[in-house]
Motif scaffolding. Structure first.
Motif, PDB file in Angstrom:
ATOM      1  N   MET A 129       0.825  -1.217   0.000  1.00 35.74           N
ATOM      2  CA  MET A 129       0.000   0.000   0.000  1.00 35.74           C
ATOM      3  C   MET A 129       0.857   1.266   0.000  1.00 35.74           C
ATOM      4  SD  MET A 129      -3.435  -0.938   2.180  1.00 35.74           S
ATOM      5  CE  MET A 129      -2.691  -1.099   3.747  1.00 35.74           C
ATOM      6  N   ILE A 130       1.950   1.272   0.781  1.00 36.24           N
ATOM      7  CA  ILE A 130       2.758   2.506   0.826  1.00 36.24           C
ATOM      8  C   ILE A 130       3.475   2.736  -0.510  1.00 36.24           C
ATOM      9  CG2 ILE A 130       2.992   2.627   3.341  1.00 36.24           C
ATOM     10  CD1 ILE A 130       5.786   1.477   3.141  1.00 36.24           C
ATOM     11  N   SER A 131       3.906   1.650  -1.176  1.00 32.92           N
ATOM     12  CA  SER A 131       4.561   1.829  -2.481  1.00 32.92           C
ATOM     13  C   SER A 131       3.558   2.256  -3.550  1.00 32.92           C
ATOM     14  CB  SER A 131       5.251   0.536  -2.911  1.00 32.92           C
ATOM     15  OG  SER A 131       6.341   0.276  -2.061  1.00 32.92           O
ATOM     16  N   TRP A 132       2.381   1.626  -3.550  1.00 26.76           N
ATOM     17  CA  TRP A 132       1.371   1.984  -4.556  1.00 26.76           C
ATOM     18  C   TRP A 132       0.841   3.394  -4.336  1.00 26.76           C
ATOM     19  CZ3 TRP A 132      -0.697   0.760  -9.144  1.00 26.76           C
ATOM     20  CH2 TRP A 132      -0.297  -0.448  -9.732  1.00 26.76           C
ATOM     21  N   SER A 133       0.867   3.860  -3.068  1.00 22.57           N
ATOM     22  CA  SER A 133       0.420   5.237  -2.827  1.00 22.57           C
ATOM     23  C   SER A 133       1.344   6.213  -3.556  1.00 22.57           C
ATOM     24  CB  SER A 133       0.405   5.550  -1.328  1.00 22.57           C
ATOM     25  OG  SER A 133       1.726   5.729  -0.842  1.00 22.57           O
ATOM     26  N   TYR A 134       2.625   5.851  -3.628  1.00 24.05           N
ATOM     27  CA  TYR A 134       3.602   6.696  -4.329  1.00 24.05           C
ATOM     28  C   TYR A 134       3.335   6.671  -5.838  1.00 24.05           C
ATOM     29  CZ  TYR A 134       8.103   8.478  -6.018  1.00 24.05           C
ATOM     30  OH  TYR A 134       9.080   9.199  -6.653  1.00 24.05           O
ATOM     31  N   TYR A 135       3.012   5.478  -6.367  1.00 25.46           N
ATOM     32  CA  TYR A 135       2.700   5.372  -7.807  1.00 25.46           C
ATOM     33  C   TYR A 135       1.488   6.236  -8.155  1.00 25.46           C
ATOM     34  CZ  TYR A 135       5.551   1.056  -7.616  1.00 25.46           C
ATOM     35  OH  TYR A 135       6.538   0.131  -7.434  1.00 25.46           O
ATOM     36  N   GLY A 136       0.435   6.084  -7.340  1.00 22.33           N
ATOM     37  CA  GLY A 136      -0.791   6.846  -7.590  1.00 22.33           C
ATOM     38  C   GLY A 136      -0.565   8.348  -7.445  1.00 22.33           C
ATOM     39  N   LEU A 137       0.234   8.711  -6.429  1.00 21.70           N
ATOM     40  CA  LEU A 137       0.507  10.135  -6.180  1.00 21.70           C
ATOM     41  C   LEU A 137       1.253  10.772  -7.356  1.00 21.70           C
ATOM     42  CD1 LEU A 137       0.503  12.592  -4.257  1.00 21.70           C
ATOM     43  CD2 LEU A 137       2.666  11.755  -3.341  1.00 21.70           C
ATOM     44  N   GLN A 138       2.235  10.053  -7.899  1.00 20.48           N
ATOM     45  CA  GLN A 138       2.992  10.597  -9.041  1.00 20.48           C
ATOM     46  C   GLN A 138       2.076  10.802 -10.243  1.00 20.48           C
ATOM     47  OE1 GLN A 138       5.698  11.985  -8.512  1.00 20.48           O
ATOM     48  NE2 GLN A 138       7.465  10.666  -8.568  1.00 20.48           N
ATOM     49  N   SER A 139       1.143   9.846 -10.446  1.00 24.47           N
ATOM     50  CA  SER A 139       0.187   9.972 -11.563  1.00 24.47           C
ATOM     51  C   SER A 139      -0.771  11.132 -11.312  1.00 24.47           C
ATOM     52  CB  SER A 139      -0.598   8.664 -11.723  1.00 24.47           C
ATOM     53  OG  SER A 139       0.281   7.601 -11.999  1.00 24.47           O
ATOM     54  N   TRP A 140      -1.211  11.256 -10.060  1.00 28.49           N
ATOM     55  CA  TRP A 140      -2.125  12.337  -9.649  1.00 28.49           C
ATOM     56  C   TRP A 140      -1.476  13.700  -9.895  1.00 28.49           C
ATOM     57  CZ3 TRP A 140      -7.040  11.697  -7.355  1.00 28.49           C
ATOM     58  CH2 TRP A 140      -7.586  12.794  -6.692  1.00 28.49           C
ATOM     59  N   LYS A 141      -0.183  13.804  -9.505  1.00 25.41           N
ATOM     60  CA  LYS A 141       0.534  15.079  -9.690  1.00 25.41           C
ATOM     61  C   LYS A 141       0.781  15.372 -11.172  1.00 25.41           C
ATOM     62  CE  LYS A 141       2.966  15.653  -5.315  1.00 25.41           C
ATOM     63  NZ  LYS A 141       4.279  15.636  -4.653  1.00 25.41           N
ATOM     64  N   TYR A 142       0.962  14.315 -11.962  1.00 25.83           N
ATOM     65  CA  TYR A 142       1.144  14.506 -13.406  1.00 25.83           C
ATOM     66  C   TYR A 142      -0.113  15.156 -13.999  1.00 25.83           C
ATOM     67  CZ  TYR A 142       1.830  13.584 -18.358  1.00 25.83           C
ATOM     68  OH  TYR A 142       1.954  13.733 -19.724  1.00 25.83           O
ATOM     69  N   LEU A 143      -1.294  14.726 -13.505  1.00 27.07           N
ATOM     70  CA  LEU A 143      -2.556  15.243 -14.039  1.00 27.07           C
ATOM     71  C   LEU A 143      -2.963  16.580 -13.422  1.00 27.07           C
ATOM     72  CD1 LEU A 143      -4.681  11.948 -14.092  1.00 27.07           C
ATOM     73  CD2 LEU A 143      -3.715  13.111 -16.074  1.00 27.07           C
ATOM     74  N   PHE A 144      -2.755  16.725 -12.110  1.00 26.58           N
ATOM     75  CA  PHE A 144      -3.317  17.878 -11.386  1.00 26.58           C
ATOM     76  C   PHE A 144      -2.292  18.901 -10.905  1.00 26.58           C
ATOM     77  CE2 PHE A 144      -6.341  14.316 -10.630  1.00 26.58           C
ATOM     78  CZ  PHE A 144      -7.397  14.819 -11.376  1.00 26.58           C
ATOM     79  N   GLY A 145      -1.024  18.690 -11.246  1.00 31.65           N
ATOM     80  CA  GLY A 145      -0.006  19.681 -10.878  1.00 31.65           C
ATOM     81  C   GLY A 145       0.789  19.272  -9.651  1.00 31.65           C
ATOM     82  N   LYS A 146       2.045  19.737  -9.629  1.00 27.23           N
ATOM     83  CA  LYS A 146       2.973  19.336  -8.553  1.00 27.23           C
ATOM     84  C   LYS A 146       2.887  20.328  -7.391  1.00 27.23           C
ATOM     85  CE  LYS A 146       6.076  17.319 -12.002  1.00 27.23           C
ATOM     86  NZ  LYS A 146       5.243  17.566 -13.188  1.00 27.23           N
TER      87      LYS A 146
END
Length: 382
Positions: free
Chosen positions: A320-337
């Motif tokens: 879960m902690i590793s996948w949260s990082y994957y999802g977060l990077q994708s989220w930031k790619y779409l919604f800004g850093k």
């Protein structure tokens, strides 16, 4: 070897354990059981084949992840298929297609992080916990267990990839060692049955029954669970590997190709042997996922379900902690850093931890498979 002067955030070993923590987990324990219960022992053979083939796709995607990563002025790394699809395809004159594929990947990766990387994990951890400790007071309630896990997850993911890597480099080697040791005890205790078990695996992969009725089914179950187990071709691991301290992308590709080998060829094969040796797969209809593996281990090591419950909770937690990082990077790619994007994703992720613990498995597995399968299209094409 990690040169401290090279750019990046984590060492080669930390990058490997962060990505391994997302893959060595319930895909190996519950996923193998699901594959065998649906496709028979022969599904194991196709999982191994998929693991070996997966080493090459993992090598390529993690090399590209480092090659096309972005590093901001604070030294924070942003990488993964979103970047090599948009940047790499632009170099080939396909900039428009690259942007579409990158956005599609990012959306599916966010879905995958909530499903396979979160809800499936906490769901199976709760199942094993409640099997071993039938009456645990308030923890009998899935949502209470989920709430407890979400607090632990939140404490780690707030610190980003550096704190995630610090946790995974300690947890992953211990988890794998304990699990493999238990599997070896059972395998060596039944050495005379190992050749027969391999006979069932190879026979089931190519048997007349498999070829006539279920060959494609056995093949698909093997490959599907292998993909869920090692994520080769999915592209997610390249997000973790992109954060490595190196100026040589190929060096990280070489480190990354160990993942499908450790994960699917070694750990999954051991799980399968334990399930087949103990004969538990014959009653596979009665058990689902984690319960089948637990029953197989407890046949020989009566107290092992307690160890497995702890291992599963650690596996689930680290995934879960590793996948949260994957999802977060994708989220930031779409919604800004920015900080708002960072906090909003982490809050939503923790809410899904609570939901996953309280839900049934079938819709969770279906949703997870769909999202993770969808991620592979743009990634493999790229």
């Amino acid at each position: 070897y990690t040169d401290p002067n090279e750019s990046g955030e984590v060492s080669h070993f930390q990058a490997l354990t962060a990505a391994l923590s997302a893959t060595v987990g319930l895909g190996n324990i519950a996923g193998v059981a699901i594959a065998i219960s649906l496709g028979g022992p022969g599904a194991t053979f196709w999982m191994i084949v998929a693991g070996l083939i997966g080493m090459s796709s993992k090598f390529v995607e993690c090399t590209l992840g480092v090659k096309f990563r972005k590093i901001d002025e604070r030294g924070v790394v942003y990488g993964g298929p979103m970047y090599y699809l948009s940047e790499g395809l632009k170099l080939r004159g396909l900039g428009g297609l690259g942007k579409v594929l990158a956005a599609f990947f990012a959306i599916m990766c966010i879905g995958g992080s909530f499903g396979g990387g979160n809800m499936f994990q906490v769901n199976q951890a709760f199942k094993q916990f409640s099997n071993v400790i039938p009456s645990a007071g308030p923890l009998d309630q899935g949502w209470v267990f989920g709430l407890m896990m979400s607090v632990l997850v939140a404490m780690v993911i707030i610190g980003g990839i550096r704190s995630i890597a610090r946790v995974t480099e300690k947890i992953v080697p211990i988890m794998v060692a304990v699990y493999v040791l238990a599997a070896l005890i059972i395998i060596f205790g039944h050495l005379s049955e190992v050749p027969h078990s391999f006979g069932l695996i190879f026979g089931g992969a190519f048997s007349p029954e498999a070829v006539a009725g279920g060959f494609v089914g056995v093949l698909i179950q093997g490959f599907r669970r292998a993909a869920f187990s090692n994520e080769a071709g999915i592209g997610s691991a390249s997000i973790a590997h992109a954060a490595v301290k190196t100026n040589n992308p190929v060096s990280e590709g070489l480190v990354a190709l160990l993942e499908p080998f450790i994960d699917t060829v070694v750990v999954c094969t051991m799980t399968a042997l334990v399930i087949i040796i103990t004969g538990n797969y014959l009653d596979a209809e009665a058990a689902d996922g984690i319960a089948l593996t637990s029953a197989a281990f407890s046949d020989v090591i009566t107290w092992f379900p307690y160890v497995l419950a702890l291992a599963v909770m650690l596996f689930a937690f680290s995934t879960m902690i590793s996948w949260s990082y994957y999802g977060l990077q994708s989220w930031k790619y779409l919604f800004g850093k920015n900080r708002a994007a960072d906090i909003s994703y982490k809050v939503v992720f923790c809410v899904f931890v609570v939901l996953g613990a309280a839900m049934d498995l079938d819709p969770v597995v279906g949703f997870s498979d769909a999202m993770i399968f969808a991620m592979s299209f743009p990634n493999v094409l790229g």
